[in-house]
Design a protein around this motif. Structure first.
Motif, mmCIF file in Angstrom:
data_model
loop_
_atom_site.group_PDB
_atom_site.id
_atom_site.type_symbol
_atom_site.label_atom_id
_atom_site.label_comp_id
_atom_site.label_asym_id
_atom_site.label_seq_id
_atom_site.Cartn_x
_atom_site.Cartn_y
_atom_site.Cartn_z
ATOM 1 N N PRO A 78 -38.033 2.548 -14.065
ATOM 2 C CA PRO A 78 -37.192 3.269 -15.031
ATOM 3 C C PRO A 78 -36.061 2.369 -15.526
ATOM 4 O O PRO A 78 -35.443 1.671 -14.727
ATOM 5 N N THR A 79 -35.829 2.403 -16.818
ATOM 6 C CA THR A 79 -34.747 1.638 -17.421
ATOM 7 C C THR A 79 -34.426 2.229 -18.791
ATOM 8 O O THR A 79 -35.329 2.728 -19.466
ATOM 9 N N PRO A 80 -33.138 2.204 -19.180
ATOM 10 C CA PRO A 80 -32.801 2.714 -20.512
ATOM 11 C C PRO A 80 -33.515 1.946 -21.624
ATOM 12 O O PRO A 80 -33.659 2.423 -22.727
ATOM 13 N N GLY A 124 -34.815 8.787 -21.848
ATOM 14 C CA GLY A 124 -34.086 9.215 -23.043
ATOM 15 C C GLY A 124 -32.958 8.240 -23.323
ATOM 16 O O GLY A 124 -32.715 7.318 -22.543
ATOM 17 N N TYR A 174 -29.876 7.657 -22.854
ATOM 18 C CA TYR A 174 -28.635 7.819 -22.077
ATOM 19 C C TYR A 174 -28.787 6.939 -20.834
ATOM 20 O O TYR A 174 -29.895 6.515 -20.506
ATOM 21 N N VAL A 175 -27.675 6.666 -20.171
ATOM 22 C CA VAL A 175 -27.719 5.742 -19.038
ATOM 23 C C VAL A 175 -27.309 6.468 -17.757
ATOM 24 O O VAL A 175 -26.305 7.183 -17.734
ATOM 25 N N LEU A 176 -28.122 6.300 -16.726
ATOM 26 C CA LEU A 176 -27.821 6.901 -15.413
ATOM 27 C C LEU A 176 -27.172 5.852 -14.507
ATOM 28 O O LEU A 176 -27.052 4.685 -14.874
ATOM 29 N N PHE A 177 -26.831 6.260 -13.298
ATOM 30 C CA PHE A 177 -26.273 5.278 -12.341
ATOM 31 C C PHE A 177 -27.377 4.351 -11.820
ATOM 32 O O PHE A 177 -27.131 3.241 -11.381
ATOM 33 N N GLY A 178 -28.611 4.874 -11.846
ATOM 34 C CA GLY A 178 -29.719 4.077 -11.308
ATOM 35 C C GLY A 178 -31.035 4.763 -11.603
ATOM 36 O O GLY A 178 -31.092 5.842 -12.203
ATOM 37 N N GLY A 179 -32.110 4.185 -11.152
ATOM 38 C CA GLY A 179 -33.445 4.690 -11.468
ATOM 39 C C GLY A 179 -33.925 5.841 -10.614
ATOM 40 O O GLY A 179 -34.964 6.443 -10.908
ATOM 41 N N GLY A 197 -33.965 0.511 -10.128
ATOM 42 C CA GLY A 197 -32.893 -0.441 -10.398
ATOM 43 C C GLY A 197 -31.537 0.221 -10.263
ATOM 44 O O GLY A 197 -31.424 1.444 -10.295
ATOM 45 N N ARG A 198 -30.528 -0.614 -10.050
ATOM 46 C CA ARG A 198 -29.128 -0.158 -10.038
ATOM 47 C C ARG A 198 -28.320 -1.206 -10.783
ATOM 48 O O ARG A 198 -28.860 -2.188 -11.285
ATOM 49 N N TYR A 199 -26.986 -0.948 -10.855
ATOM 50 C CA TYR A 199 -26.083 -1.914 -11.475
ATOM 51 C C TYR A 199 -26.506 -2.159 -12.936
ATOM 52 O O TYR A 199 -26.877 -1.228 -13.642
ATOM 53 N N ALA A 207 -34.438 9.198 -12.284
ATOM 54 C CA ALA A 207 -35.550 9.045 -13.240
ATOM 55 C C ALA A 207 -36.890 9.076 -12.503
ATOM 56 O O ALA A 207 -37.852 9.695 -12.974
HETATM 57 N N1 LIG Z 1 -31.823 6.360 -18.341
HETATM 58 C C1 LIG Z 1 -31.727 5.436 -17.335
HETATM 59 N N2 LIG Z 1 -30.605 4.855 -16.921
HETATM 60 C C2 LIG Z 1 -30.813 3.936 -15.908
HETATM 61 C C3 LIG Z 1 -29.845 3.148 -15.298
HETATM 62 C C4 LIG Z 1 -30.235 2.283 -14.311
HETATM 63 BR BR1 LIG Z 1 -28.916 1.198 -13.477
HETATM 64 C C5 LIG Z 1 -31.543 2.158 -13.896
HETATM 65 C C6 LIG Z 1 -32.515 2.926 -14.497
HETATM 66 C C7 LIG Z 1 -32.144 3.816 -15.505
HETATM 67 S S1 LIG Z 1 -33.113 4.901 -16.444
#
Ligand SMILES: Nc1nc2cc(Br)ccc2s1
Length: 241
Positions: free
Chosen positions: A85-87, A136, A138-143, A111-113, A146
């Motif tokens: 998972p990644t933005p 989508g 938007y950005v999360l703290f990590g995967g 992933g993180r950071y 997701a």
């Molecule tokens: N929408 C998503 N934001 C993130 C942030 C990180 Br850090 C890792 C995976 C994802 S998927």
């Protein structure tokens, strides 16, 4: 289906003992293992990140622990599918969920950071099919969150997981449309009734009404989906107009 998840927060996945995913694990439909990435660190601080080459804010996940983790988890035999998972990934849609549900082995990398060193994905691509997925814009703290979403969207498609597989046929996105409104008892609730057609017993007219309502809702809420709709979805064999 075999699923491996690699994360620095394995406890995020405790909910996977619950509900239908928990049942799928208990009945052997899903063989799932969660791995702590720090298992593959060798320093006293169990370091998984470092500063980014080229400067800039945040930290990047180091390649060494990921490389050793994937060496241990990606099989030498039939290739697994590595899902990260990644933005910056391809959008998760129902078609991709079906594609992933057809795989025999999924490995999820959380992933993180600021993300995982790109060389990890490039190296993994020599022995697995790598798919970077976005939920989508938007950005999360990590995967981790997701992966919970992707895993639920995939697991529910596995034969035997849903009690009644028929529900898959008419749900939102099953035919490129949003599902229309649904109703159950009582027939009147807070002075609100139920569309008479749904209580008519005329299954042909009910199917047409449901298709029409799905088209109306899709046109109102997701006109973008109508652009890619196949003509069959307009009728899907239910209307003899
Ligand atoms: N929408 C998503 N934001 C993130 C942030 C990180 Br850090 C890792 C995976 C994802 S998927």
């Amino acid at each position: 289906m075999r699923v491996d998840i690699i994360s620095i927060f394995p406890e995020y996945f405790s909910p996977l003992d619950l509900s239908l995913i928990g049942k799928a694990r208990a009945t052997g439909l899903l063989d799932l293992a969660v791995h702590d990435l720090r298992t593959w660190t060798h320093d006293v601080h169990r370091t998984v990140d470092d500063t980014p080459y080229g400067g800039g804010p945040g930290m990047v996940m180091r390649p060494e622990p990921w490389g050793e983790a994937l060496d241990a988890i990606l099989p030498a035999g039939p290739p697994a599918r590595l899902v990260v998972p990644t933005p910056a990934g391809q959008p998760l849609r129902q078609a991709l969920a079906h594609e992933l549900a057809a795989e025999s082995h999924l490995v999820f990398g959380c992933g993180r950071y600021e993300g995982i060193d790109q060389r990890v994905l490039d190296d993994a691509a020599t022995r697995a099919r790598v798919t970077e997925v976005s939920l989508g814009d938007y950005v999360l703290f990590g995967g981790e969150v997701a992966v919970l979403v992707i895993l639920e969207a995939v697991t529910r498609l596995l034969p035997g997981v849903l009690g009644n597989a028929d529900s898959l046929a008419e749900e939102s996105h099953a035919h490129g449309l949003l599902e229309g409104p649904v109703y159950t008892k009582p027939p009147v609730w807070r002075d609100r009734g139920v569309p008479e057609i749904l209580r008519s017993g005329d299954h042909g007219r009910i199917a047409r009404w449901r298709r029409d309502e799905a088209l109306l809702r899709t046109a109102r809420r997701r006109p973008d989906m109508l652009a890619t709709l196949s003509p069959m979805s307009w009728t899907n064999g239910t209307s003899r107009r």
